[in-house]
Design a protein around this motif. Structure first.
Motif, PDB file in Angstrom:
ATOM      1  N   ASP A   1       8.893 -12.500  -0.628  1.00  0.00           N
ATOM      2  CA  ASP A   1       8.572 -11.522   0.410  1.00  0.00           C
ATOM      3  C   ASP A   1       7.948 -10.303  -0.254  1.00  0.00           C
ATOM      4  N   LEU A   2       6.848  -9.795   0.306  1.00  0.00           N
ATOM      5  CA  LEU A   2       6.097  -8.711  -0.329  1.00  0.00           C
ATOM      6  C   LEU A   2       5.747  -7.641   0.689  1.00  0.00           C
ATOM      7  N   LEU A   3       5.866  -6.396   0.280  1.00  0.00           N
ATOM      8  CA  LEU A   3       5.402  -5.238   1.045  1.00  0.00           C
ATOM      9  C   LEU A   3       4.208  -4.636   0.331  1.00  0.00           C
ATOM     10  N   ASP A   4       3.093  -4.502   1.032  1.00  0.00           N
ATOM     11  CA  ASP A   4       1.887  -3.890   0.478  1.00  0.00           C
ATOM     12  C   ASP A   4       1.730  -2.504   1.099  1.00  0.00           C
ATOM     13  N   VAL A   5       2.071  -1.469   0.325  1.00  0.00           N
ATOM     14  CA  VAL A   5       2.057  -0.092   0.804  1.00  0.00           C
ATOM     15  C   VAL A   5       0.642   0.483   0.661  1.00  0.00           C
ATOM     16  N   GLY A   6       0.150   1.119   1.715  1.00  0.00           N
ATOM     17  CA  GLY A   6      -1.217   1.631   1.685  1.00  0.00           C
ATOM     18  C   GLY A   6      -2.218   0.502   1.682  1.00  0.00           C
ATOM     19  N   CYS A   7      -2.004  -0.468   2.577  1.00  0.00           N
ATOM     20  CA  CYS A   7      -2.766  -1.725   2.533  1.00  0.00           C
ATOM     21  C   CYS A   7      -4.207  -1.583   2.968  1.00  0.00           C
TER      22      CYS A   7
ATOM     23  N   HIS B   1       4.014  -3.587  -3.558  1.00  0.00           N
ATOM     24  CA  HIS B   1       2.719  -3.398  -4.199  1.00  0.00           C
ATOM     25  C   HIS B   1       2.053  -2.165  -3.598  1.00  0.00           C
ATOM     26  N   ALA B   2       1.476  -1.330  -4.456  1.00  0.00           N
ATOM     27  CA  ALA B   2       0.748  -0.143  -3.997  1.00  0.00           C
ATOM     28  C   ALA B   2      -0.512   0.012  -4.839  1.00  0.00           C
ATOM     29  N   HIS B   3      -1.656  -0.182  -4.226  1.00  0.00           N
ATOM     30  CA  HIS B   3      -2.929  -0.139  -4.934  1.00  0.00           C
ATOM     31  C   HIS B   3      -3.697   1.119  -4.556  1.00  0.00           C
ATOM     32  N   GLN B   4      -3.959   1.965  -5.551  1.00  0.00           N
ATOM     33  CA  GLN B   4      -4.702   3.216  -5.361  1.00  0.00           C
ATOM     34  C   GLN B   4      -4.035   4.094  -4.298  1.00  0.00           C
ATOM     35  N   VAL B   5      -2.717   4.185  -4.371  1.00  0.00           N
ATOM     36  CA  VAL B   5      -1.942   4.973  -3.412  1.00  0.00           C
ATOM     37  C   VAL B   5      -1.358   6.224  -4.053  1.00  0.00           C
TER      38      VAL B   5
ATOM     39  N   MET C   1      10.190   2.983  -2.910  1.00  0.00           N
ATOM     40  CA  MET C   1       9.818   1.591  -3.161  1.00  0.00           C
ATOM     41  C   MET C   1      10.964   0.843  -3.838  1.00  0.00           C
ATOM     42  N   HIS C   2      11.628   1.516  -4.764  1.00  0.00           N
ATOM     43  CA  HIS C   2      12.756   0.901  -5.457  1.00  0.00           C
ATOM     44  C   HIS C   2      13.886   0.579  -4.478  1.00  0.00           C
ATOM     45  N   ARG C   3      14.113   1.449  -3.517  1.00  0.00           N
ATOM     46  CA  ARG C   3      15.197   1.238  -2.553  1.00  0.00           C
ATOM     47  C   ARG C   3      15.045  -0.078  -1.808  1.00  0.00           C
ATOM     48  N   VAL C   4      13.832  -0.451  -1.442  1.00  0.00           N
ATOM     49  CA  VAL C   4      13.638  -1.634  -0.597  1.00  0.00           C
ATOM     50  C   VAL C   4      13.419  -2.903  -1.408  1.00  0.00           C
TER      51      VAL C   4
ATOM     52  N   VAL D   1       2.186  -1.120  -9.253  1.00  0.00           N
ATOM     53  CA  VAL D   1       1.297  -0.027  -8.843  1.00  0.00           C
ATOM     54  C   VAL D   1       0.063  -0.003  -9.744  1.00  0.00           C
ATOM     55  N   ARG D   2      -1.051   0.346  -9.142  1.00  0.00           N
ATOM     56  CA  ARG D   2      -2.313   0.443  -9.882  1.00  0.00           C
ATOM     57  C   ARG D   2      -3.110   1.619  -9.335  1.00  0.00           C
TER      58      ARG D   2
END
Length: 268
Positions: free
Chosen positions: A42-48, A110-114, A128-131, A140-141
């Motif tokens: 299961d993956l969360l993409d933050v700032g998708c 995952h957070a790309h350029q966020v 992010m660590h909490r979830v 992160v990148r």
């Protein structure tokens, strides 16, 4: 980007921005993470953003659940239209400082350029660590603007860089985020960290012109232009000059533009 409502995204969501972001794929923007992924996660993409990287994750992780989250309702709606029918992929609006997920509910965040656009990237990493489940990964990148390099020398691009730096910092953001990632992770109390870097390179005629045209349009029409003018960081003539410089650079047969990015794999 998935950011708090009182924070300002320096790029905004003009078509010139979202169209560029929609060309990104997991292969060219999340290669450092791919070897750590497996079916069923299961993956969360933050700032998708428009969801192109997120959709690649959904294909790789199926039947795992993939959630794309962004602050912008319009961008989330665009992603939903584009990837309608992908059963294990869902998009929602959200806030990186207060993720609407239970503790330890996903295997990967995952957070790309966020992080470069946030006033408190350390707080975002803690959330992010909490979830993230024990044994999971935060990935992160972020680009490092002052480390970008181009040829041939183009004074208008020097002016663009200086203007962008001033604008981003006026938004209390860190445009040179790539070099700060490791320090931010340590400040967030995240100790098991693997750092790497990779580049985007624009050095073929097609990629050079595309990159130049994209940034020329952003300089004139996106939130970059609006915020720069509102704050007196440049006038319209300066923006026109920068856009022309971008296009002139894009036509150079020797043109080279390197964007280095810092990356972290953080184990939870």
């Amino acid at each position: 980007m998935s950011i708090m409502s009182d924070e300002v995204y320096s790029h905004g969501h003009h078509t010139s921005v979202t169209s560029a972001h929609a060309t990104r794929r997991a292969s060219d923007s999340a290669g450092y993470l791919l070897e750590h992924l497996s079916s069923g996660m299961d993956l969360l993409d933050v700032g998708c953003g428009p969801g192109s990287i997120t959709a690649d994750f959904a294909a790789l992780l199926d039947p795992g659940r993939v959630i794309g989250m962004d602050r912008s309702e319009d961008v989330v709606a665009l992603a939903e239209r584009t990837y309608a029918g992908v059963e294990n992929l869902h998009f929602r609006t959200g806030n990186v400082y207060d993720l609407d997920l239970e503790d330890e509910s996903v295997d990967v965040v995952h957070a790309h350029q966020v992080l470069q656009h946030l006033t408190d990237p350390v707080a975002a990493l803690r959330e992010m660590h909490r979830v993230t489940r024990p044994g999971g990964i935060i990935a992160v990148r972020d680009a490092d603007f002052h480390a970008m390099a181009w040829y041939p020398p183009t004074p208008e691009l020097d002016e663009w860089m200086e203007t962008y730096q001033r604008l981003a910092r006026s938004n209390r953001a860190e445009p040179d985020a790539g070099r700060h990632l490791l320090a931010w992770a340590h400040e967030a109390g995240l100790a098991e960290v693997e750092a790497s870097s990779s580049n985007w390179l624009y050095a073929t005629a097609e990629r050079r012109r595309w990159h130049a045209d994209t940034w020329a349009e952003r300089v004139l029409s996106s939130a970059f232009a609006d915020q720069t003018l509102e704050r007196g960081l440049a006038d319209r003539a300066a923006l026109e000059r920068m856009a022309a410089g971008w296009r002139r650079w894009g036509e150079s047969p020797d043109g080279w533009f390197l964007i280095p990015c810092g990356e972290l794999i953080i184990r939870v």
